[in-house]
Design an enzyme around this catalytic site. Structure first.
Site, mmCIF file in Angstrom:
data_model
loop_
_atom_site.group_PDB
_atom_site.id
_atom_site.type_symbol
_atom_site.label_atom_id
_atom_site.label_comp_id
_atom_site.label_asym_id
_atom_site.label_seq_id
_atom_site.Cartn_x
_atom_site.Cartn_y
_atom_site.Cartn_z
ATOM 1 N N ASP A 1 2.767 -53.699 33.889
ATOM 2 C CA ASP A 1 3.761 -52.629 34.021
ATOM 3 C C ASP A 1 4.473 -52.729 35.365
ATOM 4 O OD1 ASP A 1 3.112 -51.393 31.562
ATOM 5 O OD2 ASP A 1 1.562 -50.170 32.508
ATOM 6 N N ALA B 1 -0.062 -47.104 35.383
ATOM 7 C CA ALA B 1 0.596 -48.407 35.436
ATOM 8 C C ALA B 1 -0.444 -49.499 35.657
ATOM 9 C CB ALA B 1 1.622 -48.430 36.565
ATOM 10 N N ASP B 2 -0.402 -50.528 34.805
ATOM 11 C CA ASP B 2 -1.266 -51.685 35.046
ATOM 12 C C ASP B 2 -0.425 -52.775 35.715
ATOM 13 O OD1 ASP B 2 0.211 -52.997 33.044
ATOM 14 O OD2 ASP B 2 -1.308 -52.641 31.510
ATOM 15 N N SER B 3 -1.027 -53.910 35.988
ATOM 16 C CA SER B 3 -0.322 -54.953 36.743
ATOM 17 C C SER B 3 0.914 -55.453 36.003
ATOM 18 C CB SER B 3 -1.264 -56.103 37.086
ATOM 19 O OG SER B 3 -1.829 -56.645 35.909
#
Length: 83
Positions: free
Chosen positions: A41, A37-39
């Protein structure tokens, strides 16, 4: 809502928003390292959790969340606190 039901709902929302299988989203799973998960997401997942569970989660509080269990704990506190 009891704890197991809340855990399942949070895991389901995270799985859907992160494009992962439900089984991958365990309580011990780390959002960034294990679930990729990135920011962006995470922002989308927070919005989905807010909508699904009727809570408000400030972005700065979600920034400290590293695992699925911590996300469940945060949401649980919001529900119990009536926020």
């Amino acid at each position: 809502m009891d704890r197991p039901e809340l855990e399942e709902k949070v895991r389901k929302v995270l799985a859907e928003n992160l494009g992962r299988d439900f089984e991958e989203v365990t309580l011990e799973a780390r959002l960034e390292e294990d679930l990729d998960a990135d920011s962006l997401d995470l922002v989308e997942a927070v919005l989905a959790l807010e909508e699904e569970l009727g809570v408000k989660i400030p972005e700065e509080e979600m920034e400290s969340v590293k695992t699925v269990r911590e996300a469940v704990d945060l949401v649980s506190g919001k529900i119990e606190g009536g926020e």
